[in-house]
Write a protein that holds these residues in place. Sequence first.
Motif, mmCIF file in Angstrom:
data_model
loop_
_atom_site.group_PDB
_atom_site.id
_atom_site.type_symbol
_atom_site.label_atom_id
_atom_site.label_comp_id
_atom_site.label_asym_id
_atom_site.label_seq_id
_atom_site.Cartn_x
_atom_site.Cartn_y
_atom_site.Cartn_z
ATOM 1 N N MET A 1 -13.620 -19.183 12.434
ATOM 2 C CA MET A 1 -12.630 -20.025 11.759
ATOM 3 C C MET A 1 -13.005 -20.224 10.285
ATOM 4 S SD MET A 1 -9.740 -21.504 11.994
ATOM 5 C CE MET A 1 -9.221 -20.630 13.306
ATOM 6 N N ARG A 2 -14.310 -20.194 10.006
ATOM 7 C CA ARG A 2 -14.774 -20.312 8.614
ATOM 8 C C ARG A 2 -14.268 -19.105 7.812
ATOM 9 N NH1 ARG A 2 -19.033 -19.444 4.979
ATOM 10 N NH2 ARG A 2 -19.674 -21.374 3.970
ATOM 11 N N GLU A 3 -14.387 -17.914 8.444
ATOM 12 C CA GLU A 3 -13.900 -16.674 7.825
ATOM 13 C C GLU A 3 -12.403 -16.801 7.517
ATOM 14 O OE1 GLU A 3 -15.892 -13.402 10.347
ATOM 15 O OE2 GLU A 3 -13.745 -12.942 10.317
ATOM 16 N N THR A 4 -11.650 -17.243 8.527
ATOM 17 C CA THR A 4 -10.202 -17.414 8.366
ATOM 18 C C THR A 4 -9.903 -18.434 7.278
ATOM 19 O OG1 THR A 4 -9.864 -16.876 10.668
ATOM 20 C CG2 THR A 4 -8.101 -18.111 9.629
ATOM 21 N N GLU B 1 -14.738 -10.470 19.694
ATOM 22 C CA GLU B 1 -13.921 -9.261 19.891
ATOM 23 C C GLU B 1 -12.472 -9.641 20.170
ATOM 24 O OE1 GLU B 1 -15.569 -6.323 22.544
ATOM 25 O OE2 GLU B 1 -17.580 -6.672 21.764
ATOM 26 N N LEU B 2 -12.277 -10.682 20.970
ATOM 27 C CA LEU B 2 -10.900 -11.094 21.282
ATOM 28 C C LEU B 2 -10.185 -11.547 20.007
ATOM 29 C CD1 LEU B 2 -11.645 -13.032 24.580
ATOM 30 C CD2 LEU B 2 -10.406 -10.868 24.385
ATOM 31 N N ALA B 3 -10.913 -12.303 19.167
ATOM 32 C CA ALA B 3 -10.272 -12.850 17.959
ATOM 33 C C ALA B 3 -9.927 -11.766 16.950
ATOM 34 C CB ALA B 3 -11.192 -13.889 17.315
ATOM 35 N N THR B 4 -10.648 -10.649 16.985
ATOM 36 C CA THR B 4 -10.400 -9.613 15.979
ATOM 37 C C THR B 4 -9.599 -8.428 16.535
ATOM 38 O OG1 THR B 4 -12.620 -8.786 16.439
ATOM 39 C CG2 THR B 4 -12.380 -10.125 14.485
ATOM 40 N N ARG B 5 -9.518 -8.276 17.881
ATOM 41 C CA ARG B 5 -8.834 -7.093 18.424
ATOM 42 C C ARG B 5 -7.576 -7.415 19.242
ATOM 43 N NH1 ARG B 5 -14.202 -3.928 20.620
ATOM 44 N NH2 ARG B 5 -15.359 -4.152 18.689
ATOM 45 N N ASP C 1 -2.497 -17.513 14.685
ATOM 46 C CA ASP C 1 -2.766 -16.820 15.947
ATOM 47 C C ASP C 1 -4.256 -16.976 16.312
ATOM 48 O OD1 ASP C 1 -1.304 -14.977 17.871
ATOM 49 O OD2 ASP C 1 -3.146 -13.848 17.495
ATOM 50 N N ARG C 2 -5.121 -16.901 15.296
ATOM 51 C CA ARG C 2 -6.563 -17.031 15.563
ATOM 52 C C ARG C 2 -6.906 -18.457 16.004
ATOM 53 N NH1 ARG C 2 -11.498 -14.568 12.025
ATOM 54 N NH2 ARG C 2 -10.689 -12.644 12.892
ATOM 55 N N LEU D 1 -1.179 -27.123 22.124
ATOM 56 C CA LEU D 1 -0.350 -25.921 22.322
ATOM 57 C C LEU D 1 -1.242 -24.745 22.738
ATOM 58 C CD1 LEU D 1 1.910 -24.666 19.345
ATOM 59 C CD2 LEU D 1 0.816 -23.149 20.956
ATOM 60 N N ALA D 2 -2.345 -24.574 21.978
ATOM 61 C CA ALA D 2 -3.240 -23.439 22.232
ATOM 62 C C ALA D 2 -3.985 -23.594 23.549
ATOM 63 C CB ALA D 2 -4.237 -23.321 21.083
ATOM 64 N N ARG D 3 -4.402 -24.809 23.871
ATOM 65 C CA ARG D 3 -5.235 -25.040 25.059
ATOM 66 C C ARG D 3 -4.421 -25.000 26.355
ATOM 67 N NH1 ARG D 3 -10.327 -27.154 25.423
ATOM 68 N NH2 ARG D 3 -10.675 -25.623 23.778
ATOM 69 N N THR D 4 -3.095 -25.091 26.233
ATOM 70 C CA THR D 4 -2.250 -25.136 27.434
ATOM 71 C C THR D 4 -2.552 -23.979 28.380
ATOM 72 O OG1 THR D 4 -0.536 -26.366 26.324
ATOM 73 C CG2 THR D 4 0.171 -25.061 28.206
ATOM 74 N N VAL D 5 -2.719 -22.773 27.844
ATOM 75 C CA VAL D 5 -2.954 -21.617 28.728
ATOM 76 C C VAL D 5 -4.278 -21.770 29.475
ATOM 77 C CG1 VAL D 5 -3.987 -20.159 26.909
ATOM 78 C CG2 VAL D 5 -2.984 -19.121 28.924
ATOM 79 N N GLY D 6 -5.293 -22.292 28.800
ATOM 80 C CA GLY D 6 -6.587 -22.503 29.458
ATOM 81 C C GLY D 6 -6.460 -23.534 30.567
#
Length: 435
Positions: free
Chosen positions: A324-327, A78-82, A223-224, A392-397
């Motif tokens: 990610m496969r979809e993307t 849901e997070l990845a699509t909304r 973004d995904r 870059l992406a993992r920094t927030v986590g």
Amino acid sequence: MTDQTTTLDFSDGSPAVTFPILTGTVGPEVIDIRALYGKTGRFTYDPGFLSTASCNSKITFIDGDKGELLYRGYPIEELATRCDFLEVCHLLLYGDLPTPAQNADLQSRVIKHSMVNEQMQFFLRGFRRDAHPMAVMTGLVGALSAFYPDSINLHDAHQRDISAIRLIAKMPTLVAMAYKYSVGQPYMYPRNDQGYAANFMRMMFATPCEDYKPNEVLVRAMDRIFILHADHEQNASTSTVRMCASSGTNPFAAIAAGVACLWGPAHGGANEACLNMLYDIEREGGIAKIGEFIARVKDKNSTVKLMGFGHRVYKNYDPRAKLMRETCHEVLSELGLHDDPLFKLAMALEKIAVEDDYFVSRKLYPNVDYYSGIVQKAIGIPVSLFTAVFALARTVGWIAQLNEMITDPEYRIGRPRQLYSGAARRSVIPLAQRA
Ligand code: ACO
């Protein structure tokens, strides 16, 4: 905490000891063995933390058997699509999805911190142009503590928040600078009229001679990638950040430790290793050689692994891999790359491996990095930069986990113990008398 307990009996006649059993919202119960050493003089032995919960966390939940990943209770699908990445940042950092006003506030704070101190570019010049971007990133992120000494007090909530925003805002700028430096192009400054992912892609691909026109499909893919990599519970790099920050060091230094850990090919380096594996197979003859490659992977005497396959926690499928496969297919269609030999090889290898009994019986499925590497390559990100994009992406986590640890009343410096199997006490013989 529940009223339940468990009792440990020893076969050597030592007195039995009782421990509380703790229950989380979901997931397995845990036995609280903190008093074990005090009560018995014994430690537990668990290399690789196969059965050890290292902390109490409210951020991310993974059910590896169900293939479920939740950030603060919300399913990743849901997070990845909304949502977009900054909404997810708000969720991870502050505990809930933002209201429109909170979203606008976070966006404006991130935008205002996206430039780096001009001195940073002179620091960058000290690196060889062919240095690996993760070597550069480890240095640059650690160096932020020297450039922003006003926000390095880990125990000050306000300073922690400023350094969190600084890190999230500056990581795209630093990754793009590391790339531009490696190819000898001028750095592109961030632009305040662009979204987070589009701004990163512009800093990567624009030059002063030609502006970058963002492609919506590719920006959404980037973004995904950011959303799917934003946090993943107590993985190796996150545990490294927690352990490093547990000493009270500053947030920039702790995140630099996370970057260093992520670099390894068994962790964030897998997407780069996966692409390099595909190049190797292509050089050896491409699709026709997949059979031989798979045979090498299965050979007990070889160390060859199918990179981008397998996961310590997901033993049925990685829900991020599905997204990610979809993307991946969206991006390949958008760019007309379905017939590109490298991408055809990747898809053929995936098909053969997911049907092969060696992988099926060991519950080895493609992980998110199998596809994220292919997507990044298609977008034009150089292979050696893949892990820096992951960082870059993992920094927030990493920051969310660090904040949680520092504000946990049970927080103590991380200090595992060991089973010592070296020499027992002995005396030094003077050099001249040693045989
Ligand atoms: N290719 C071939 N065989 C594999 C692979 C693989 N990718 N992964 C595991 N195996 C085999 C092991 O050799 C072992 O076989 P055996 O039972 O015959 O001895 C069996 O599968 C179990 O593997 P373990 O190593 O015990 O699994 P572990 O949970 O320790 O490792 C890991 C997980 C490190 C991810 C591993 O699967 C791997 O190295 N994969 C490739 C690297 C990769 O893609 N990493 C990315 C992880 S995702 C991320 O960081 C975002």
